[in-house]
Design an enzyme around this catalytic site. Sequence first.
Site, PDB file in Angstrom:
ATOM      1  N   ASP A   1      39.239  52.241 109.989  1.00  0.00           N
ATOM      2  CA  ASP A   1      40.544  52.183 109.316  1.00  0.00           C
ATOM      3  C   ASP A   1      41.389  51.095 109.971  1.00  0.00           C
ATOM      4  OD1 ASP A   1      43.212  52.646 108.451  1.00  0.00           O
ATOM      5  OD2 ASP A   1      42.803  54.773 108.172  1.00  0.00           O
TER       6      ASP A   1
ATOM      7  N   HIS B   1      41.034  52.425 105.011  1.00  0.00           N
ATOM      8  CA  HIS B   1      42.230  53.263 104.903  1.00  0.00           C
ATOM      9  C   HIS B   1      42.347  53.789 103.479  1.00  0.00           C
ATOM     10  CE1 HIS B   1      46.061  54.867 106.198  1.00  0.00           C
ATOM     11  NE2 HIS B   1      46.586  54.441 105.053  1.00  0.00           N
TER      12      HIS B   1
ATOM     13  N   SER C   1      47.539  59.724 104.441  1.00  0.00           N
ATOM     14  CA  SER C   1      48.194  58.806 105.367  1.00  0.00           C
ATOM     15  C   SER C   1      49.470  59.447 105.927  1.00  0.00           C
ATOM     16  CB  SER C   1      48.454  57.464 104.678  1.00  0.00           C
ATOM     17  OG  SER C   1      48.741  56.449 105.611  1.00  0.00           O
TER      18      SER C   1
END
Length: 333
Positions: free
Chosen positions: A271, A299, A143
Amino acid sequence: MDNYRAPWWLPGGNLQTIWAATRGARYAAARPQFRRERWATPDHDFVDVDWLTNDALDSPAQRPLLVVFHGLEGSSASHYAEAFADVARARQWACAVPHFRGCSGEINLAPRAYHSGDFAEIDWILRRFKKQHAGPVMAVGVSLGGNALLRWAGELEGAAHELVCAVSAVCSPLDLAASGKAIGEGFNRQVYTRMFLGSMVPKALQKLEQHPGLFNRQALLAARDLHAFDNIVTAPLHGFKDTEDYWARASAKPHLARIQVPALALNARNDPFVPEWSLPALRDVSHSVTLWQPDQGGHVGFPSAPGRPLVAHVRAMPLAVSEFLAQHLPTPG
């Protein structure tokens, strides 16, 4: 992983995200254990690095090292960090999780925190690993950590080869403006934004106690989304004019064509944080960058349930990513 399919009982990006983070099995046997090492930074602050302890590993300094950069408000206790550590242990790799400032459980000292485009911090950390570790170094960023890592790889271009043999970004918001808008709306705002601010605001208040006058306390307490938080805290503390300036200059997507080290960008098309339309296409990247964009996964989710229903693990993604990285390790001898 490019052909990943989620279990039938976990439809949609939100379920795949939340189940993986809260219920998915992270390791095959014993939970990975870490030992902490504190590094003093050039600006008189510190970074805490958690090293995987593996008593069965002989000559760990000669083994390949997997460096795992965590995501927003993550740590070595995050589900993906433990899963990567477990996979590294099975491969007999050394593994380390450097914590971005303020994420190791202790507030850092300097009048700053961390941000999505801090390639200078990534560079300093990777140079320290390369100096300290005799074996080859690989890096994965998850991320926020992945955006910062690819931002670094683009900035260094060919010089990145001196520090790493390959890198990977997992579910990274490579277009920060697109992801910032997405996480500030609807379900995302009610669930994920509240979760992040629930951690970030108290730490920012601690930072304000350390450094009175650093930013406006009342404006911080009124912030209801990441755009406002970044405008009050992240942007000014790290040399940006405002949120728009920060998101534009910190995004890795405009720099993917400059990357010259083998790199993998893995993004699920469902996501919740990263809109599908914002994902990089082949025209946006150099020949060194591989794009995996499965339809499902959420995600940092990618739960896998090869056995009975309602039992899933999150090792499939780290296994696939580690296989990509392993293909770029130097040949022994």
